[in-house]
Every structure is written in structure tokens, then in C-alpha cells.
Design an enzyme around this catalytic site. Sequence first.
Site, PDB file in Angstrom:
ATOM      1  N   SER A  70      28.985  84.748  37.315  1.00 52.67           N
ATOM      2  CA  SER A  70      28.480  83.852  38.338  1.00 52.67           C
ATOM      3  C   SER A  70      29.593  83.352  39.239  1.00 52.67           C
ATOM      4  O   SER A  70      30.662  82.968  38.791  1.00 52.67           O
ATOM      5  CB  SER A  70      27.780  82.654  37.698  1.00 52.67           C
ATOM      6  N   ASP A 119      29.056  87.492  49.070  1.00 54.28           N
ATOM      7  CA  ASP A 119      29.299  86.734  47.843  1.00 54.28           C
ATOM      8  C   ASP A 119      29.386  87.740  46.690  1.00 54.28           C
ATOM      9  O   ASP A 119      29.003  88.894  46.833  1.00 54.28           O
ATOM     10  CB  ASP A 119      28.262  85.637  47.651  1.00 54.28           C
ATOM     11  N   ASP A 161      27.772  88.468  44.143  1.00 57.65           N
ATOM     12  CA  ASP A 161      26.556  89.210  43.784  1.00 57.65           C
ATOM     13  C   ASP A 161      26.174  90.224  44.856  1.00 57.65           C
ATOM     14  O   ASP A 161      25.346  91.079  44.637  1.00 57.65           O
ATOM     15  CB  ASP A 161      25.372  88.263  43.577  1.00 57.65           C
TER      16      ASP A 161
END
Length: 177
Positions: free
Chosen positions: A26, A174, A176
Site C-alpha cells: 500500500s 501512484d 497501484d
Amino acid sequence: GPHPTPELSFAVMHLHTYAGIMITASHNSKEYNGYKLYGEDGGQLPPKPADEIVRERQEVTDIFHIKKVSGGIKKIGSEIDKEYLNQVKTIPINRDLIKKWGDKLTISFTPLHGAGGDLGSKALKEAGFNKILTVKEQFKPDGTFPTVKYPNPEFHEVFKISESYGADVELAVDPDS
């Protein structure tokens, strides 16, 4: 290997699977590292089904005796990369503008230590941009995000290294992707 989160959503729908699992580091806070579950519609599971899975997982006492999943597990790879990139190419863009500037415009591209480096670079090249400068210091996936405090393109600080490349355009995704 590393794959962008949107590719998992695509793969779930493309392969008509029941669900998809993304193992993730994350970028919001490394304490949230773990996995994300996606339903057959390609979206993250809403709270009720996610809670049911968490309850089921909490009942597991021996990970080597988990009920086998019907249909098994399929890891996605290069065959899905190709299909995903073909789908990305269908996104409406100004192709005349790319023909005019694709060989002239330099783009610095950073995946911010995330999963989108390889596929993001390929997508830009396949779109017709030929001067892609990958930000080497931030290209390799690393869940500790060593070059930035918050690996999010919303924060100007993530472009500090990219700025040194002297490109016409700086692009960050980002982690992800």
C-alpha cells in the site's frame, strides 16, 4: 510479477473469473500492505462480502488444510498484459497530435516504486510516444518507497527526481498504477 491494479480488474472481467486477488504494498501507509479482493465485476469487494471472507479466513487454523477453490487459481502473465494493452489502445486520444509530437516530446515516467513501470512504459510507447525517460531511481517496485515520503502523484515532492531529467512532460502514477 508486478502488475498494475487496473490490470487485475481487466483480467477478472476478461477471463470471466469469480474473483481476483492482488497482493499489494500500500502506498497510503505501509501498515496496509496485504491483499485486495476483486469481485467478478472487476471492482473491489464491497464491505459485506469482504467481511464474510474475513470471517472465513479467521476460522482457518491450518493454512495447509484450506478447502480447494473450484476451478483453481490462475496467475496472470504476459498473455493478459498483451490483451490489457490492446484494450488501453482503444481509449480515445488525439492520434494526430501524437503523430505530430510523439517523436519530439520527451516524457519522464515514474511508477513511484510501484507495479506500473513495465506496463506503463509499454503503454506510452505503443500509444506513439518514443522519448520515454524512465525515472530509474523510482522504477523498481519497493513497498518501503525509499525516495519519497508519500508516493502519491498529488504531492509535488514526488517529482523532485523526475524534474532532474529535464523532460517536456513529467508523468507519475501512484504505486497501484
